[in-house]
Enzyme design. Sequence first.
Site, short mmCIF file in Angstrom:
data_model
loop_
_atom_site.label_atom_id
_atom_site.label_comp_id
_atom_site.label_asym_id
_atom_site.label_seq_id
_atom_site.Cartn_x
_atom_site.Cartn_y
_atom_site.Cartn_z
N HIS A 76 6.89 -0.46 2.67
CA HIS A 76 5.46 -0.61 2.97
C HIS A 76 5.18 -0.65 4.47
O HIS A 76 4.04 -0.47 4.89
CB HIS A 76 4.89 -1.88 2.28
CG HIS A 76 5.33 -3.17 2.89
ND1 HIS A 76 6.38 -3.92 2.39
CD2 HIS A 76 4.86 -3.87 3.97
CE1 HIS A 76 6.52 -5.02 3.13
NE2 HIS A 76 5.62 -5.01 4.08
N ASP B 211 10.81 -1.20 -2.58
CA ASP B 211 10.17 -1.38 -1.28
C ASP B 211 11.18 -1.28 -0.13
O ASP B 211 11.18 -2.07 0.81
CB ASP B 211 9.43 -2.73 -1.21
CG ASP B 211 8.43 -2.78 -0.06
OD1 ASP B 211 8.16 -1.73 0.56
OD2 ASP B 211 7.93 -3.89 0.25
N SER C 3 8.46 -8.07 7.89
CA SER C 3 8.82 -7.14 6.81
C SER C 3 9.81 -6.08 7.30
O SER C 3 9.62 -5.47 8.35
CB SER C 3 7.56 -6.44 6.28
OG SER C 3 6.75 -7.35 5.59
#
Length: 285
Positions: free
Chosen positions: A126, A156, A232
């Site tokens: 993402h 992901d 992330s």
Amino acid sequence: MTVLRPDGSEPPEPSPQEPSPSAMARWNTPDRRRKALIALVAVWAVVITVVAFTRGGGQSSARTATPGPAPSGSKTPLTVPEIYQTLLPSVVLIQTTGHDAKKALESATGTGVIANADGSVMTADHVVDGAETIKLTYADGTSTTAQVAGRNAKLDIATLTPAKLPETLVPAVLGGGVRVGDTVVAIGNPLGLVDSTSSGVVSGLNRKLTRAEQDDISGLIQFDAAVNPGNSGGPLVNDRGQVVGIVVALANPTAAGTFIGIGFAVPIGAALGGDEDGGGRAPPL
């Protein structure tokens, strides 16, 4: 004047004797001269050798070894500062730009980790999803563009190929399992604060993350080291300096989007191509 013996006879003439050679004359023979010369050469050879090793002609011929990653994790537990110093050369800042559905230009920040000797960078999918440009900044301050080389949207996870590598490439050590209660460290760029670290413990295993617009992710590592937007794609590291997971989410019961004590990471075995349900497998070290 002649001296006679008592009996009136003359004594015999004494035989001539060679004079005793001097010390220098005794050495002045071809054989002895040759031996002396050999000994002298040997002494000078020793002197020259000693000077060469102690002075080296004023210059050192030794070359500084290029730093590189260890083939496996540390054999003994590391402190949080040691983990941070070990992993920091392998962590990259990811900055992306793209247009949203309304054609407005957006930018985002994330984290990645150098996962291979060819310079491949692993991150969360993402972070780069929909990006039109991807910029990587290495720990030494150098920057380069990158392209998405592979994606696993179900987990992901994405892999990036940099256009240029840093002068010194230090891939992280990937692998190792975790248990509930194990110490872990997260390194990344939360809220744009580059090269930040936090520590905590594994607080759960085999967790499921529900996503609104995509399939759920199961088999995740739950941990309580503080992470925020920008973390992330960064590494979750155990106390042996091994990357055990890739940070992909944090528990977010409100719209604030800030850390409240629970983060999630895809196990490194799954991220490297193990089970798509997140169960993963231990990669070779």
